[in-house]
Write a protein that holds these residues in place. Sequence first.
Motif, mmCIF file in Angstrom:
data_model
loop_
_atom_site.group_PDB
_atom_site.id
_atom_site.type_symbol
_atom_site.label_atom_id
_atom_site.label_comp_id
_atom_site.label_asym_id
_atom_site.label_seq_id
_atom_site.Cartn_x
_atom_site.Cartn_y
_atom_site.Cartn_z
ATOM 1 N N GLU A 31 17.302 11.769 45.779
ATOM 2 C CA GLU A 31 18.525 11.302 44.388
ATOM 3 C C GLU A 31 18.522 9.898 44.361
ATOM 4 O OE1 GLU A 31 23.227 11.538 43.976
ATOM 5 O OE2 GLU A 31 22.353 12.234 45.998
ATOM 6 N N VAL A 32 18.314 9.377 43.198
ATOM 7 C CA VAL A 32 18.110 8.051 42.997
ATOM 8 C C VAL A 32 19.723 7.602 42.782
ATOM 9 C CG1 VAL A 32 17.401 5.999 41.325
ATOM 10 C CG2 VAL A 32 15.862 7.930 42.149
ATOM 11 N N VAL A 33 20.213 7.004 43.576
ATOM 12 C CA VAL A 33 21.885 6.752 43.355
ATOM 13 C C VAL A 33 22.156 5.455 42.502
ATOM 14 C CG1 VAL A 33 22.578 7.911 45.536
ATOM 15 C CG2 VAL A 33 21.798 5.468 45.446
ATOM 16 N N ALA A 34 21.109 4.471 42.498
ATOM 17 C CA ALA A 34 21.556 3.288 41.737
ATOM 18 C C ALA A 34 20.092 2.766 41.221
ATOM 19 C CB ALA A 34 22.102 2.185 42.509
ATOM 20 N N GLU A 35 20.096 2.181 39.922
ATOM 21 C CA GLU A 35 18.989 1.380 39.487
ATOM 22 C C GLU A 35 19.495 -0.108 39.251
ATOM 23 O OE1 GLU A 35 16.470 3.267 36.391
ATOM 24 O OE2 GLU A 35 17.362 5.246 37.115
ATOM 25 N N CYS A 36 18.871 -1.158 39.557
ATOM 26 C CA CYS A 36 19.447 -2.457 39.350
ATOM 27 C C CYS A 36 18.359 -3.332 38.919
ATOM 28 C CB CYS A 36 19.923 -3.122 40.716
ATOM 29 S SG CYS A 36 20.871 -1.810 41.476
ATOM 30 N N GLY A 37 18.545 -4.251 38.321
ATOM 31 C CA GLY A 37 17.650 -5.226 37.643
ATOM 32 C C GLY A 37 17.516 -6.675 38.319
ATOM 33 N N ASP A 38 18.827 -6.786 39.211
ATOM 34 C CA ASP A 38 18.541 -8.336 39.830
ATOM 35 C C ASP A 38 19.133 -8.044 41.152
ATOM 36 O OD1 ASP A 38 21.686 -8.789 39.932
ATOM 37 O OD2 ASP A 38 21.259 -8.252 38.097
ATOM 38 N N ALA A 39 18.958 -9.254 41.819
ATOM 39 C CA ALA A 39 19.354 -9.318 43.333
ATOM 40 C C ALA A 39 20.655 -8.880 43.828
ATOM 41 C CB ALA A 39 19.018 -10.604 43.975
ATOM 42 N N ASP A 40 21.767 -9.710 43.029
ATOM 43 C CA ASP A 40 23.166 -9.463 43.174
ATOM 44 C C ASP A 40 23.529 -7.971 42.999
ATOM 45 O OD1 ASP A 40 23.339 -11.869 43.768
ATOM 46 O OD2 ASP A 40 24.139 -12.492 42.048
ATOM 47 N N SER A 41 22.903 -7.424 41.851
ATOM 48 C CA SER A 41 23.185 -6.040 41.566
ATOM 49 C C SER A 41 22.867 -5.004 42.666
ATOM 50 C CB SER A 41 22.772 -5.649 40.215
ATOM 51 O OG SER A 41 23.373 -6.218 39.118
ATOM 52 N N SER A 44 25.184 -5.563 45.834
ATOM 53 C CA SER A 44 26.251 -4.485 45.555
ATOM 54 C C SER A 44 25.959 -3.104 45.330
ATOM 55 C CB SER A 44 26.849 -5.098 44.160
ATOM 56 O OG SER A 44 28.051 -4.428 43.550
ATOM 57 N N ALA A 45 25.133 -2.738 44.737
ATOM 58 C CA ALA A 45 24.710 -1.171 44.752
ATOM 59 C C ALA A 45 24.293 -0.550 46.166
ATOM 60 C CB ALA A 45 23.641 -0.863 43.820
ATOM 61 N N ALA A 46 23.746 -1.608 47.002
ATOM 62 C CA ALA A 46 23.496 -1.060 48.492
ATOM 63 C C ALA A 46 25.041 -0.628 49.299
ATOM 64 C CB ALA A 46 22.950 -1.986 49.416
ATOM 65 N N GLY A 47 25.575 -1.796 48.932
ATOM 66 C CA GLY A 47 27.001 -1.366 49.702
ATOM 67 C C GLY A 47 27.871 -0.258 49.065
ATOM 68 N N ASP A 48 27.869 -0.192 47.599
ATOM 69 C CA ASP A 48 28.613 0.989 47.093
ATOM 70 C C ASP A 48 28.195 2.257 47.216
ATOM 71 O OD1 ASP A 48 30.142 -1.019 45.825
ATOM 72 O OD2 ASP A 48 29.225 -1.114 43.803
ATOM 73 N N HIS A 49 26.882 2.394 47.501
ATOM 74 C CA HIS A 49 26.238 3.620 47.663
ATOM 75 C C HIS A 49 25.546 4.115 48.885
ATOM 76 C CE1 HIS A 49 26.633 4.602 43.516
ATOM 77 N NE2 HIS A 49 26.097 3.277 43.174
ATOM 78 N N LEU A 50 25.485 3.047 49.987
ATOM 79 C CA LEU A 50 24.787 3.091 51.195
ATOM 80 C C LEU A 50 23.598 4.092 51.094
ATOM 81 C CD1 LEU A 50 27.795 3.149 53.534
ATOM 82 C CD2 LEU A 50 26.246 1.325 53.138
ATOM 83 N N PRO A 51 22.586 3.721 50.417
ATOM 84 C CA PRO A 51 21.058 4.851 50.194
ATOM 85 C C PRO A 51 20.720 4.543 51.429
ATOM 86 C CG PRO A 51 20.934 2.423 49.119
ATOM 87 C CD PRO A 51 22.228 2.410 49.419
#
Length: 215
Positions: A31-41, A44-51
């Motif tokens: 399951e792809v929980v997030a797609e990001c285009g920059d380091a800050d995103s 942030s997504a790692a903290g929000d989704h804990l993949p």
Amino acid sequence: MNDPIRVLVADDHPLFRGAVANSLVEAGGVEVVAECGDADSAVSAAGDHLPHVALIDISMPGDGLTAVARIATDYPAVRIVMLTASEQDDDLMRALQAGACGYVLKGVTADALAEIVRMVRSGGSYISPEFAGRVLTTIGAGKVKTAGTPDPVSDLTARELQILRLVARGASNREVGDDLGLREATVKFYMTNILQKLQVRNRVEAALIARERGV
């Protein structure tokens, strides 16, 4: 039924990012929980989704290696794999030092990438074969031994050698424990000793030394 592997994909090229996400989903069990285009995103997504696994490119706004270091520090349970076009040895070594447990070149096939994600999720590590010999040379150059200095592998106990052999084949701590009848916590204790004796920073470098020495 096993829960899907949660994956974050961070790359500043939308078409490539989307293709990676789609190929992993099509492979099944992801399951792809997030797609990001920059380091800050990405952080942030790692903290929000804990993949379970984060696939991160080096060349992106904010610097992919910076994202790796921040995620590894703030969310150590996230397994990080660099998915990049960079074939620079310095980038590989910096990625491992920052906390990545994998380094994959973008020419990898979709099936191989899905298998790498599964391997890393289970505790294994992976470096594209193109780098193996060069990494060993780099590690060796930093650890030049004087004549008569014993090989650190010779300091390992029989049990540590058993564990190192399994790790060199890509086994996770849990898989090593299952194979040898040990608790996972016990395997972690042994791994700490192995890394100290081999004077390496992580299990990737330990595995490479094991393969070089024919352990």
